[in-house]
Design an enzyme around this catalytic site. Sequence first.
Site, PDB file in Angstrom:
ATOM      1  N   LYS A 191       0.923  -1.203   0.017  1.00 14.59           N
ATOM      2  CA  LYS A 191       0.115  -0.084  -0.100  1.00 14.59           C
ATOM      3  C   LYS A 191       0.989   1.301  -0.032  1.00 14.59           C
ATOM      4  O   LYS A 191       1.469   1.505   1.166  1.00 14.59           O
ATOM      5  CB  LYS A 191      -0.752  -0.006   1.252  1.00 14.59           C
ATOM      6  CG  LYS A 191      -1.999   1.094   1.044  1.00 14.59           C
ATOM      7  CD  LYS A 191      -2.603   1.678   2.181  1.00 14.59           C
ATOM      8  CE  LYS A 191      -1.700   3.010   2.658  1.00 14.59           C
ATOM      9  NZ  LYS A 191      -1.665   4.240   1.861  1.00 14.59           N
ATOM     10  N   CYS A 300      13.672  10.982   6.135  1.00 10.13           N
ATOM     11  CA  CYS A 300      13.869  10.717   7.493  1.00 10.13           C
ATOM     12  C   CYS A 300      15.314  10.728   7.855  1.00 10.13           C
ATOM     13  O   CYS A 300      15.638  11.124   9.148  1.00 10.13           O
ATOM     14  CB  CYS A 300      13.525   9.212   7.729  1.00 10.13           C
ATOM     15  SG  CYS A 300      14.395   8.103   6.692  1.00 10.13           S
TER      16      CYS A 300
HETATM   17  P1  NAD Z   1       2.549   8.604   7.383  1.00 12.29           P
HETATM   18  O1  NAD Z   1       2.963   7.962   8.411  1.00 12.29           O
HETATM   19  O2  NAD Z   1       1.533   9.620   7.403  1.00 12.29           O
HETATM   20  O3  NAD Z   1       2.104   7.606   6.107  1.00 12.29           O
HETATM   21  C1  NAD Z   1       2.865   6.441   5.672  1.00 12.29           C
HETATM   22  C2  NAD Z   1       1.971   5.632   5.026  1.00 12.29           C
HETATM   23  O4  NAD Z   1       1.090   5.082   6.202  1.00 12.29           O
HETATM   24  C3  NAD Z   1       1.027   5.831   4.118  1.00 12.29           C
HETATM   25  O5  NAD Z   1       0.883   4.869   3.274  1.00 12.29           O
HETATM   26  C4  NAD Z   1      -0.430   5.976   4.825  1.00 12.29           C
HETATM   27  O6  NAD Z   1      -1.487   6.003   3.866  1.00 12.29           O
HETATM   28  C5  NAD Z   1      -0.062   4.706   5.860  1.00 12.29           C
HETATM   29  N1  NAD Z   1      -1.095   4.953   7.074  1.00 12.29           N
HETATM   30  C6  NAD Z   1      -1.491   6.034   7.575  1.00 12.29           C
HETATM   31  N2  NAD Z   1      -2.319   5.725   8.609  1.00 12.29           N
HETATM   32  C7  NAD Z   1      -2.366   4.374   8.800  1.00 12.29           C
HETATM   33  C8  NAD Z   1      -3.096   3.398   9.494  1.00 12.29           C
HETATM   34  N3  NAD Z   1      -3.778   3.737  10.571  1.00 12.29           N
HETATM   35  N4  NAD Z   1      -3.058   2.212   9.199  1.00 12.29           N
HETATM   36  C9  NAD Z   1      -2.386   1.662   8.299  1.00 12.29           C
HETATM   37  N5  NAD Z   1      -1.653   2.471   7.483  1.00 12.29           N
HETATM   38  C10 NAD Z   1      -1.584   3.931   7.536  1.00 12.29           C
HETATM   39  O7  NAD Z   1       3.803   9.242   6.745  1.00 12.29           O
HETATM   40  P2  NAD Z   1       4.244   9.994   5.557  1.00 12.29           P
HETATM   41  O8  NAD Z   1       3.911  11.459   5.940  1.00 12.29           O
HETATM   42  O9  NAD Z   1       3.699   9.372   4.311  1.00 12.29           O
HETATM   43  O10 NAD Z   1       5.985   9.888   5.547  1.00 12.29           O
HETATM   44  C11 NAD Z   1       6.729  10.850   6.287  1.00 12.29           C
HETATM   45  C12 NAD Z   1       7.162  10.090   7.304  1.00 12.29           C
HETATM   46  O11 NAD Z   1       7.932   8.904   7.047  1.00 12.29           O
HETATM   47  C13 NAD Z   1       8.167  11.079   8.013  1.00 12.29           C
HETATM   48  O12 NAD Z   1       8.133  11.003   9.476  1.00 12.29           O
HETATM   49  C14 NAD Z   1       9.626  10.194   7.700  1.00 12.29           C
HETATM   50  O13 NAD Z   1      10.430  10.529   8.773  1.00 12.29           O
HETATM   51  C15 NAD Z   1       9.096   8.905   7.590  1.00 12.29           C
HETATM   52  N6  NAD Z   1      10.183   7.980   6.770  1.00 12.29           N
HETATM   53  C16 NAD Z   1      10.848   7.372   7.616  1.00 12.29           C
HETATM   54  C17 NAD Z   1      11.891   6.483   6.827  1.00 12.29           C
HETATM   55  C18 NAD Z   1      12.868   5.518   7.513  1.00 12.29           C
HETATM   56  O14 NAD Z   1      13.453   4.842   7.046  1.00 12.29           O
HETATM   57  N7  NAD Z   1      12.863   5.513   8.732  1.00 12.29           N
HETATM   58  C19 NAD Z   1      11.930   6.596   5.397  1.00 12.29           C
HETATM   59  C20 NAD Z   1      11.171   7.742   4.800  1.00 12.29           C
HETATM   60  C21 NAD Z   1      10.188   8.175   5.649  1.00 12.29           C
END
Ligand code: NAD
Length: 505
Positions: A191, A300
């Site tokens: 997803k 991130c």
């Molecule tokens: P997000 O947490 O808003 O969303 C990530 C994914 O989770 C999306 O596909 C979203 O639709 C899904 N999602 C949201 N709520 C959910 C739920 N309740 N159940 C299942 N899926 C759900 O993050 P974002 O805004 O898309 O990305 C930015 C964040 O990602 C930043 O905090 C960044 O630091 C982090 N990130 C971390 C890494 C790493 O390797 N540590 C890499 C890239 C990004």
Amino acid sequence: MNAITPFDRSKARFPIPEVATSFINGASVGAAGGHRIPVISPATEELISELREADADEVAAAVAAARNAFDKGPWPRMSVDERKKIMLQIKDVLMKHADELAYLETMNAGLAVTHVRGFHVPRMGFNFEFFAEVASQAAGDAYTQTKPYLSIVTREPIGVGALIGPWNAPLALCSMKIASCIAFGNTCVLKPSEFTPLSLRRVVELINTTDIPKGVVNLVNGRGQTTGDALVSHPGVDVVSFTGGTTTGRAIASRAGQGLKPVALELGGKSANIITATANMERALDGSLLGIYSNNGQQCLAGSRILLDRKIADSFVAKFVERSKKIIVGDPLEQKTNIGPLAYEGHMKRVLSYVDIAKQDGAELLTGGAAHPGFNKGYYMQPTAVMAKSNAARVCQEEIFGPFATFLVYDDIDEAIAIANQSDFGLVGYVWSEHLPTAMKVSQNVRAGTIWVNTPLTRELRAPFGGYKHSGIGRDSAEDCKMFFTEAKTTTIPLEDFPMAKWGA
Ligand code: NAD
């Protein structure tokens, strides 16, 4: 907010689907009906596509396809060499479409095309080659110490993986999830973020043009609360791999916990970038600019808290500001662009809101701090830097996730280490020093999963990557992914008959 105008499809360099649907059991789900979400180009604010959201029934269909491919299909039962051949086919077909995939990513996520084509796309291809190789070299264990027994440990695929990714680097991050999951014989449902469905929709379609059996790689599109939650909660899912924000990670972990599903979480960061007085200043400057501004600042592993030794602070800031002003912000499809638009309107507003938050906490605005002039459409922001008063300020503690650097000054390396560790996060740390004991002191005392010494943003796929504290649970690497995506099985056999009690004899 500007009015959204439709994209003129005759201008598209590669086809963009009018509707991004789910892809289940080797076929595209029909475009008709369903809840629609606009897919907006962050560069022009044009409507480039629509996402047709998968509801719980559609998610169930995707999980059923993956379940069937796992429980009855050939993929987990194939020899590892046969699987490897198909993984390499996947790499080939994706790399044949490298320009198209880079275009879709740039149009949808706003990332500079040179960055996507130069780094993300080759990484995507390499992920399939790398994990094919890892799986083909994986070995089990044998124990002979307890006589007369031989105990062997084999690793078996864990089942159906729910793979959930963010919008900031869809191709690079989600291709790693798919490759590391399926290489060991698992099947999956991916997803992507609802903000960036386009490139991964095409990736899954292309993967399904190879000899991979139907149902091994499926995709559902939709928002987290609906599609994502239905996927994580589905009883047919065995394991959850998530990359995204820390708050979402908590929700997913607790949902997965109810089903006792193992979960890997790669979450946010607020990483310290320590510039010592013994640094090669030119390289530290180059690396610090890349560390905070590359990928439009949306990463991130950004070095977002830049900690400066007081002795070099003024001259470093002056050079950093001068270079920040010359960074090319613009159309992400242009080869010369360094920073494209932020991913979506709400995100840009959030990032810009930190300018006032910084000032309220007493910070000094050093450069930027506003929408980039010269664009009447698109979510372009000036590269921004502030000097904070204290590490307790919100701009030092909260992940901003944009081209927004926060500086702090320290007096000795112990203080720098203490500041680095005063954070809920612990994803990475950077240190710039030509003095080995100083660099090693930072490496040994900063509580983060990866420390970069005199280099920004280097990923060694063989080595663990992941976070301490609220930056995550689990690691990505050859070995860690093998452990996560397989179950260990111990088989014990006596090598000779041994005396056994004869109850009832
Ligand atoms: P997000 O947490 O808003 O969303 C990530 C994914 O989770 C999306 O596909 C979203 O639709 C899904 N999602 C949201 N709520 C959910 C739920 N309740 N159940 C299942 N899926 C759900 O993050 P974002 O805004 O898309 O990305 C930015 C964040 O990602 C930043 O905090 C960044 O630091 C982090 N990130 C971390 C890494 C790493 O390797 N540590 C890499 C890239 C990004």
